[in-house]
Write a protein that holds these residues in place. Structure first.
Motif, mmCIF file in Angstrom:
data_model
loop_
_atom_site.group_PDB
_atom_site.id
_atom_site.type_symbol
_atom_site.label_atom_id
_atom_site.label_comp_id
_atom_site.label_asym_id
_atom_site.label_seq_id
_atom_site.Cartn_x
_atom_site.Cartn_y
_atom_site.Cartn_z
ATOM 1 N N ILE A 4 7.718 -2.080 -10.280
ATOM 2 C CA ILE A 4 6.550 -2.839 -9.815
ATOM 3 C C ILE A 4 5.415 -2.631 -10.800
ATOM 4 C CG2 ILE A 4 4.861 -3.149 -7.962
ATOM 5 C CD1 ILE A 4 6.945 -2.009 -6.035
ATOM 6 N N VAL A 5 4.818 -3.718 -11.262
ATOM 7 C CA VAL A 5 3.617 -3.652 -12.096
ATOM 8 C C VAL A 5 2.436 -4.085 -11.232
ATOM 9 C CG1 VAL A 5 2.434 -4.495 -14.152
ATOM 10 C CG2 VAL A 5 4.923 -4.148 -14.190
ATOM 11 N N TRP A 6 1.406 -3.216 -11.186
ATOM 12 C CA TRP A 6 0.235 -3.463 -10.346
ATOM 13 C C TRP A 6 -0.840 -4.199 -11.147
ATOM 14 C CZ3 TRP A 6 1.296 -2.285 -5.409
ATOM 15 C CH2 TRP A 6 2.337 -1.375 -5.168
ATOM 16 N N PRO A 7 -1.855 -4.747 -10.473
ATOM 17 C CA PRO A 7 -2.906 -5.505 -11.182
ATOM 18 C C PRO A 7 -3.601 -4.726 -12.293
ATOM 19 C CG PRO A 7 -3.013 -5.959 -8.841
ATOM 20 C CD PRO A 7 -1.997 -4.856 -9.003
ATOM 21 N N ASP A 8 -3.703 -3.377 -12.158
ATOM 22 C CA ASP A 8 -4.332 -2.576 -13.218
ATOM 23 C C ASP A 8 -3.334 -2.197 -14.302
ATOM 24 O OD1 ASP A 8 -2.772 -0.731 -11.928
ATOM 25 O OD2 ASP A 8 -4.400 0.654 -11.412
ATOM 26 N N GLN A 9 -2.128 -2.803 -14.253
ATOM 27 C CA GLN A 9 -1.037 -2.605 -15.200
ATOM 28 C C GLN A 9 -0.353 -1.243 -15.097
ATOM 29 O OE1 GLN A 9 0.060 -5.420 -16.945
ATOM 30 N NE2 GLN A 9 -1.418 -6.113 -15.391
ATOM 31 N N HIS A 10 -0.667 -0.519 -14.048
ATOM 32 C CA HIS A 10 0.091 0.695 -13.754
ATOM 33 C C HIS A 10 1.484 0.275 -13.279
ATOM 34 C CE1 HIS A 10 0.487 4.986 -12.698
ATOM 35 N NE2 HIS A 10 1.254 4.551 -11.701
ATOM 36 N N THR B 50 0.833 -1.209 0.000
ATOM 37 C CA THR B 50 0.000 0.000 0.000
ATOM 38 C C THR B 50 0.864 1.255 0.000
ATOM 39 O OG1 THR B 50 -1.673 -1.207 1.264
ATOM 40 C CG2 THR B 50 -1.885 1.183 1.186
ATOM 41 N N TRP B 51 1.925 1.260 0.783
ATOM 42 C CA TRP B 51 2.806 2.427 0.850
ATOM 43 C C TRP B 51 3.477 2.664 -0.497
ATOM 44 C CZ3 TRP B 51 8.124 2.923 0.183
ATOM 45 C CH2 TRP B 51 8.676 4.157 0.562
ATOM 46 N N LEU B 52 3.913 1.604 -1.157
ATOM 47 C CA LEU B 52 4.552 1.742 -2.463
ATOM 48 C C LEU B 52 3.587 2.308 -3.502
ATOM 49 C CD1 LEU B 52 6.547 -1.608 -2.436
ATOM 50 C CD2 LEU B 52 7.576 0.683 -2.549
ATOM 51 N N ARG B 53 2.356 1.803 -3.506
ATOM 52 C CA ARG B 53 1.381 2.317 -4.478
ATOM 53 C C ARG B 53 1.041 3.776 -4.173
ATOM 54 N NH1 ARG B 53 -0.135 4.403 -7.808
ATOM 55 N NH2 ARG B 53 -1.833 4.093 -9.299
ATOM 56 N N ASP B 54 0.909 4.111 -2.915
ATOM 57 C CA ASP B 54 0.591 5.478 -2.503
ATOM 58 C C ASP B 54 1.695 6.455 -2.891
ATOM 59 O OD1 ASP B 54 -0.834 7.564 -1.097
ATOM 60 O OD2 ASP B 54 0.532 7.277 0.590
ATOM 61 N N ASP C 239 -8.753 7.335 -5.013
ATOM 62 C CA ASP C 239 -8.303 6.468 -6.111
ATOM 63 C C ASP C 239 -7.280 5.433 -5.667
ATOM 64 O OD1 ASP C 239 -9.907 7.850 -7.934
ATOM 65 O OD2 ASP C 239 -8.341 9.357 -8.288
ATOM 66 N N LEU C 240 -6.943 5.431 -4.394
ATOM 67 C CA LEU C 240 -5.936 4.497 -3.886
ATOM 68 C C LEU C 240 -6.617 3.229 -3.379
ATOM 69 C CD1 LEU C 240 -3.026 3.795 -2.969
ATOM 70 C CD2 LEU C 240 -3.556 4.946 -0.800
ATOM 71 N N ASP C 241 -6.269 2.105 -3.977
ATOM 72 C CA ASP C 241 -6.770 0.811 -3.505
ATOM 73 C C ASP C 241 -5.789 0.299 -2.448
ATOM 74 O OD1 ASP C 241 -7.684 -1.717 -3.026
ATOM 75 O OD2 ASP C 241 -7.480 -2.438 -5.096
ATOM 76 N N ILE C 242 -6.179 0.395 -1.178
ATOM 77 C CA ILE C 242 -5.253 0.025 -0.099
ATOM 78 C C ILE C 242 -5.115 -1.493 0.042
ATOM 79 C CG2 ILE C 242 -5.724 2.159 1.155
ATOM 80 C CD1 ILE C 242 -7.419 0.493 3.118
ATOM 81 N N HIS C 243 -5.893 -2.253 -0.761
ATOM 82 C CA HIS C 243 -5.799 -3.720 -0.722
ATOM 83 C C HIS C 243 -5.179 -4.284 -1.997
ATOM 84 C CE1 HIS C 243 -8.224 -3.550 2.871
ATOM 85 N NE2 HIS C 243 -9.185 -2.909 2.228
ATOM 86 N N ALA C 244 -4.630 -3.413 -2.827
ATOM 87 C CA ALA C 244 -4.083 -3.859 -4.111
ATOM 88 C C ALA C 244 -2.916 -4.828 -3.900
ATOM 89 C CB ALA C 244 -3.618 -2.665 -4.935
ATOM 90 N N GLY C 245 -2.856 -5.831 -4.760
ATOM 91 C CA GLY C 245 -1.719 -6.739 -4.759
ATOM 92 C C GLY C 245 -0.681 -6.272 -5.755
ATOM 93 N N VAL C 246 0.273 -7.152 -6.068
ATOM 94 C CA VAL C 246 1.346 -6.846 -7.009
ATOM 95 C C VAL C 246 1.374 -7.934 -8.073
ATOM 96 C CG1 VAL C 246 3.859 -6.807 -7.248
ATOM 97 C CG2 VAL C 246 2.769 -5.513 -5.414
ATOM 98 N N ASP C 247 1.499 -7.521 -9.334
ATOM 99 C CA ASP C 247 1.640 -8.498 -10.418
ATOM 100 C C ASP C 247 3.084 -8.983 -10.537
ATOM 101 O OD1 ASP C 247 -0.949 -8.763 -11.138
ATOM 102 O OD2 ASP C 247 -0.714 -7.972 -13.180
#
Length: 472
Positions: free
Chosen positions: A161-167, A116-120, A141-149
């Motif tokens: 890092i590539v996130w599930p939404d491909q960001h 979560t900290w990395l995505r934020d 817009d921050l998904d605090i439960h997002a995983g990592v691809d």
């Protein structure tokens, strides 16, 4: 330097003793600037500062390797600086169950960062405005439960890092290492950012000095001055013209003045129908300025334009040193002064008419129990005492114990300001006063003062440090 003043060495008891090295205080400012210039992180700085005379686990001796650094011209400061070592990543992987990205460094160390900290804190242009170092990503817009691809180390040694939404988020290794969540790394970074370590002192202190013109013209000198003022709480600048307007020039070197009800600057003179006890020739017991404000000024500059014919010597006390003594010798008094709110007031007319009221603990402590501000001025302590009857006598006993410690000769530094001298000091820490004085009709004692906030001073300190790092 003040006559009779000698430099010091540190003992295991954290007392400051005189030694026959009158030149050492000339190098004092460099001693604190040097570690700040050596690394972009605070690791070296913290090691040096913790070795000095603050009490407790951090206490110890000043490393002898730093005692010979000379300030003159700041040449040694530049030559002593080194670029920060490059951080190399050996491996990075996602720990899905723990929701962490683990980074293994080339030196064998490990750091872990929450998903979560990395995505934020994604540093891409869609998430961060780099020109302002401001976050664009909204909390909604921050998904605090997002995983990592996927997680990988790029060819240029960055963590991608590539996130599930491909960001995709890409992190520089130096940026990550500085923000490591380990206890040691967090403590080191907080010290680098806020410089909370202090050097406690008693009557054997020889007040650090710096050259006024160098501070105005040279970033190294200005940085060394501000670092020393932050650590010791006081630095005297020499060589300023003995005329009004110099404290304003010095303030402009940092940022801007703090306007109060006494004006942008104020003149300390013996005045008829004085609206402040300082504007008389009477003795002033040691105090902090302006506790009648809810947010007292953090830093004070005061210049001697004309000394008194007789008397008027300044008296300085390290409030943090004295509160440490109080906590050790009279813990009940310390508890009372850190918990009971006391009324202050200031009434009069100057820049405009005013009637100030505030409530403070005499000793303010942070969430860790560390003293961070003294609020004490006996002249403006209000007769209104908002306490139940049974707490009145214990309060007076506590405040008397505190002031008795302030008045101990071994805790008081006395000095005489000469024409042009500018005393710069931490108004949240230092208690200052003066002896009564006598002026002659043709030579009246005259000082000019000004206030700044610590926010402004710390901002300039960080800007100067970044500038010096960049140049070096």
């Amino acid at each position: 330097m003040y006559s009779g003043c000698k430099a010091f060495v540190l003992t295991d008891r954290q007392k400051l003793y005189r030694v026959n090295k009158p030149e050492m205080w000339t190098s004092t400012l460099a001693r604190f600037a040097r570690p700040a210039l050596q690394r972009s992180t605070a690791a070296v700085t913290c090691q040096v500062l913790k070795a000095c005379c603050r009490s407790g686990p951090a206490a110890g001796r000043l490393p002898p390797s730093l005692t010979s650094v000379q300030l003159r011209g700041q040449q040694s400061l530049v030559s002593a600086s080194h670029p920060a070592s490059r951080q190399l990543v050996r491996h990075a992987r996602a720990l899905d169950q723990e929701r962490l990205v683990e980074v293994e460094w080339e030196d064998g160390g490990h750091s872990s960062y929450p998903f979560t900290w990395l995505r934020d804190n994604c540093q891409c242009p869609l998430c961060t405005l780099q020109s302002a170092q401001a976050r664009v990503l909204l909390m909604c817009d921050l998904d605090i439960h997002a995983g990592v691809d996927t997680v990988e180390v790029t060819k240029d040694n960055k963590v991608s890092i590539v996130w599930p939404d491909q960001h995709t988020s890409v992190f520089d290794p130096e940026w990550l290492k500085k923000r490591c969540f380990s206890s040691a790394a967090r403590q080191s970074l907080q010290e680098e950012l806020f410089l909370n370590e202090r050097y406690y002192w008693d009557s054997t202190l020889c007040i650090p000095t710096a050259d006024f013109q160098q501070v105005l013209q040279d970033d190294n000198a200005a940085l060394a001055w501000l670092l020393a003022m932050r650590r010791f709480g006081v630095v005297c600048l020499k060589g300023a013209p003995a005329e009004q307007g110099q404290v304003a020039r010095l303030c402009e070197r940092i940022g801007f003045l703090r306007l109060t009800f006494y004006g942008h600057t104020w003149q300390v003179q013996d005045k008829y129908m004085a609206n402040n006890l300082a504007y008389t020739s009477k003795k002033l017991s040691v105090h902090t300025d302006y506790p009648a404000l809810n947010f007292p000024p953090g830093v004070q500059f005061i210049q001697c334009l004309c000394p008194a014919v007789e008397g008027g010597e300044s008296q300085l006390v390290d409030g943090f040193h004295v509160t440490q003594q109080l906590q050790r010798e009279d813990p009940e008094a310390f508890q009372i002064l850190t918990s009971l709110l006391v009324n202050f007031q200031d009434v009069g007319r100057d820049y405009c008419d005013f009637h100030l009221l505030s409530k403070h603990c005499i000793i303010d402590v942070d969430r860790d129990g560390r003293v961070h501000r003294i609020n004490f001025n006996n002249a403006t302590r209000d007769s209104v005492l908002d306490l139940p009857l049974h707490q009145v006598q214990p309060f007076y006993r506590a405040i008397k114990a505190f002031t008795d410690l302030m008045d101990r000769p071994e805790n008081v530094v006395s000095c005489r300001l000469e024409s042009g001298d500018i005393m710069t000091f931490d108004n949240w820490r230092l208690l200052h006063g003066r002896k009564s004085y006598i002026s002659s009709p043709d030579s009246s004692r005259h000082l000019e003062g000004a206030y700044l906030d610590w926010d402004v001073v710390m901002s300039r300190l960080h800007v100067l440090r970044n500038s010096v790092h960049k140049d070096s």
